[in-house]
Enzyme design. Structure first.
Site, PDB file in Angstrom:
ATOM      1  N   ASP A  69      43.310  51.546   2.195  1.00 21.70           N
ATOM      2  CA  ASP A  69      43.566  50.118   2.241  1.00 21.70           C
ATOM      3  C   ASP A  69      42.266  49.365   2.541  1.00 21.70           C
ATOM      4  O   ASP A  69      41.247  49.991   2.847  1.00 21.70           O
ATOM      5  CB  ASP A  69      44.602  49.857   3.355  1.00 21.70           C
ATOM      6  CG  ASP A  69      45.650  48.851   2.930  1.00 21.70           C
ATOM      7  OD1 ASP A  69      45.320  47.957   2.154  1.00 21.70           O
ATOM      8  OD2 ASP A  69      46.805  48.979   3.384  1.00 21.70           O
TER       9      ASP A  69
ATOM     10  N   ASP B 166      50.722  42.645  -2.113  1.00 21.44           N
ATOM     11  CA  ASP B 166      51.921  43.482  -1.952  1.00 21.44           C
ATOM     12  C   ASP B 166      53.136  42.962  -2.711  1.00 21.44           C
ATOM     13  O   ASP B 166      53.392  41.753  -2.753  1.00 21.44           O
ATOM     14  CB  ASP B 166      52.306  43.575  -0.474  1.00 21.44           C
ATOM     15  CG  ASP B 166      51.268  44.324   0.324  1.00 21.44           C
ATOM     16  OD1 ASP B 166      50.234  44.709  -0.246  1.00 21.44           O
ATOM     17  OD2 ASP B 166      51.492  44.523   1.528  1.00 21.44           O
TER      18      ASP B 166
HETATM   19  C1  GLA Z   1      48.644  46.557   2.971  1.00 22.95           C
HETATM   20  C2  GLA Z   1      48.994  47.333   1.715  1.00 22.95           C
HETATM   21  C3  GLA Z   1      50.425  47.805   1.786  1.00 22.95           C
HETATM   22  C4  GLA Z   1      50.640  48.638   3.043  1.00 22.95           C
HETATM   23  C5  GLA Z   1      50.224  47.848   4.266  1.00 22.95           C
HETATM   24  C6  GLA Z   1      50.206  48.685   5.522  1.00 22.95           C
HETATM   25  O1  GLA Z   1      49.328  45.354   3.027  1.00 22.95           O
HETATM   26  O2  GLA Z   1      48.780  46.558   0.579  1.00 22.95           O
HETATM   27  O3  GLA Z   1      50.755  48.532   0.641  1.00 22.95           O
HETATM   28  O4  GLA Z   1      49.901  49.826   2.951  1.00 22.95           O
HETATM   29  O5  GLA Z   1      48.920  47.322   4.119  1.00 22.95           O
HETATM   30  O6  GLA Z   1      49.869  47.929   6.648  1.00 22.95           O
END
Ligand code: GLA
Length: 636
Positions: A195, A282
């Site tokens: 990430d 996301d």
């Molecule tokens: C980010 C990523 C998600 C997830 C969260 C975890 O937002 O894009 O897919 O992994 O972090 O905190």
């Protein structure tokens, strides 16, 4: 003290020649349009087809434990989903307790993962052993920075790492070699998602930084602004991660998942650094968010290949707009992700997922489209705000088509043989991949598509191109190694949904994913019909000038195309020369062409050639006003 100027001694002739040669070599090495004679997109790891599996994030967030994860893993095995390809069981954010001091070894939240407790220390080895014994693979989560996304954004402190500031620095930053060795050599993981919040959210103004909870790390990733992102700095870190993976997984049995959400123009270069690369922020369990995530990958068909896939995020089937009361939406979500060659990562608590939803994600015919060995992401044969038609060329020679109704009114869709690049005087058979019913038409047919429905078919017909294949039919074998985009701009075609993170406070979602002007199949870089001196081309590759395409040649003998500056170019003043290379050797070259001049036919003998390269050179330099077209480009 003054010194009298002295002339340098004259270099002897030989030295001059050597200097000149060295300069020429350097220039060639620095010339991104020089033929590379090798496929330059990522092929390390094990992603010949898009990865399939399950991730803890959508169902549980950081509230994870061993029982939840193994429970879903067990269901994957028991229901036969594992046998259908769902293999990776990925722990997302929330597993880490702290970075132990002084050795810096990461510790696991043992109260959540009891099998990890070994004496005083913790290890995921018993957990990964268990998954491996079930025939599954194991995935772990980390961050490019010192801290993860939940540390940046979660309000719920209970699941976050505990201890001193340094002990709570559980990300890879400054620990790449140590952590990758731990995850892969020591703990036995097969997959890592990296990430990017640690490189995004911890500036000096962050309240958590100001209060002393976390150390500041000047952000090099900015989702809203490419120019505020430091692309080389982010790439350098992925390069180091790759070197560490190579050392710790010499057998190459790993997957590297890049998660920087389309920031830093990663939609253009993610394909060179990892097996999958997130193209957007996301996903949420809402229809609007599905549209955004779909759009972030749907026009990037040339940026995905076996080994390097676009990732519009995990499946949210099982929740809200995609739950058992929304089967139409859930089926659309699955069909679209399959057509995009997206990773199929389930995100629900499978212990309680209703059977109709299990049936959707278990649809073997649709999984087969996603896992097709040719690795061609679907291209958009018809593109409008309310309806899209996606066509995918399969290794067998058959095709698949999906009719995607994005809106709230039913649509009578005309599907034509021409959109499928099939002959319009021969029968075309459609097999509905939900009902399995067959139907046949010639030339064109009408199909009703309900609101939010995606109708999806396997297609059998007679190819319009009797022999060979259009390059735009096989995007999985075409890599825009240099796409001519030097001043990345946000793509205005991506649906801007409310993010849902903070209601509708603030100013809304701006266009933010760079990549506008990238290479396209059957379209100019800006979404128009390919056209040279008035003549339209239904097939071809559209790209900006000063670009280089790599094309894998699977046994074809000749390449033919009609080239020219596209009529949509604003720049009518500059010439472009088109060159075709085979394994690094020049095979064909056009005369200099400018806007309005008729297309020139280029033919090249590529028998025995492994890699064909198509280069469009112009003295115009970086020039977003100079789209060029490789019309009807085909291998025969
Ligand atoms: C980010 C990523 C998600 C997830 C969260 C975890 O937002 O894009 O897919 O992994 O972090 O905190």
């Amino acid at each position: 003290m003054q010194t009298s100027p002295r002339r340098p001694p004259r270099p002897p002739r030989l030295a001059l020649l050597t200097l000149w040669l060295a300069a020429a070599t350097l220039q060639a090495a620095a010339d991104p349009l020089a033929p590379a004679a090798r496929w330059s997109a990522y092929t390390a790891g094990r992603a010949a087809t898009p990865p399939m599996g399950w991730s803890s994030w959508n169902a549980f967030g950081t509230d994870i434990d061993e029982a939840k994860i193994l429970g879903s893993a067990q269901r994957i095995v028991d229901t036969g989903l594992a046998a259908r390809g769902y293999r990776y069981i990925n722990i997302d954010d929330g597993w880490a307790a702290r970075r132990q001091m002084p050795d810096g070894r990461l510790a696991i939240r043992a109260e959540r993962f009891p099998s990890a407790l070994q004496g005083g220390a913790t290890s995921f080895r018993p957990f990964t052993d268990k998954l491996h014994a079930m025939g599954l693979k194991a995935g772990i989560y980390s961050d490019l920075g010192r801290n993860t996304c939940s540390q940046a954004y979660s309000g719920d402190e209970t699941d976050l790492p505990k201890g001193s500031v340094l002990e709570r620095e559980i990300g890879l930053y400054g620990h790449i070699d140590q952590d990758i060795a731990l995850y892969f050599s020591d703990w036995g993981f097969d997959f890592i998602k990296v990430d990017g919040c640690g490189l995004r959210a911890f500036d000096a103004w962050n309240p958590k930084v100001r209060s002393g909870q976390y150390r500041a790390l000047p952000p090099v990733l900015d989702l809203e602004s490419v120019s505020r992102s430091d692309i080389p700095a982010v790439q350098a870190e992925f390069t180091q991660i790759n070197a560490a993976l190579k050392r710790n997984k010499p057998d190459g049995d790993f997957l590297l998942s890049l998660c920087i959400w389309g920031a830093a123009d990663v939609r253009a270069w993610g394909k060179n650094y990892g097996n999958l690369s997130r193209t957007s922020d996301d996903i949420r369990p809402s229809w609007a968010r599905l549209l955004s995530n779909f759009d972030s990958a749907a026009r990037r068909e040339l940026y995905a290949h076996p080994g390097s896939w676009n990732d519009p995020d995990m499946l949210f089937i099982g929740t809200a707009d995609f739950d058992a009361s929304h089967l139409v939406e859930a089926k659309s979500h699955f069909a679209l992700w399959a057509m995009l060659n997206s990773p199929l990562m389930l995100g629900a608590d499978l212990r309680t997922m209703p059977q109709p939803l299990m049936d959707i994600v278990g649809n073997a015919d649709i999984i087969a489209l996603n896992q097709d060995p040719a690795g061609n992401q679907a291209t958009l044969a018809y593109d409008a705000d309310d309806l899209q038609i996606l066509v995918k060329q399969l290794a067998s020679g058959q095709k698949a088509v999906a009719l995607f109704n994005r809106g709230l009114a039913p649509i009578e869709v005309d599907l034509t043989a021409e959109q499928l690049k099939l002959r319009n005087d021969a029968p075309v058979t459609l097999t509905d991949l939900w009902s399995k019913a067959d139907s046949t038409f010639t030339n064109e047919t009408k199909l009703r598509v309900a609101p939010r429905e995606t109708r999806i078919f396997r297609v059998q017909g007679t190819r319009a191109l009797a022999q060979g294949i259009y390059l735009s039919e096989q995007p999985g074998s075409v890599n825009p190694a240099v796409d001519g985009v030097l001043r990345p701009q946000a793509d205005p075609t991506i649906f801007r949904s409310s993010s849902g993170w903070s209601g509708t406070k603030g100013a809304g979602e701006r266009p933010m994913y760079a990549g506008w002007g990238g290479a396209r199949a059957d379209s100019t870089p800006y979404g128009q019909t390919l056209r040279i001196a008035g003549a339209p081309y239904a097939a071809g590759i559209g790209i900006l000038a000063n670009s280089r395409l790599e094309v894998r040649n699977q046994g074809y003998r000749s390449l033919s195309t009609k080239v020219g500056v596209d009529d949509s170019a604003q720049d009518g003043a500059h010439d472009v020369t088109f060159l075709v290379y085979g394994d690094g050797k020049l095979l064909a070259k056009s005369k200099p062409l400018r806007r309005g001049q008729p297309a020139q036919a280029l033919n090249a003998d590529v028998a025995g050639v492994k890699l064909v390269e198509l280069v469009a050179r112009s003295a115009a330099g970086a020039n977003e006003h100079l789209p060029v077209s490789w019309g009807n480009a085909a291998l025969r």
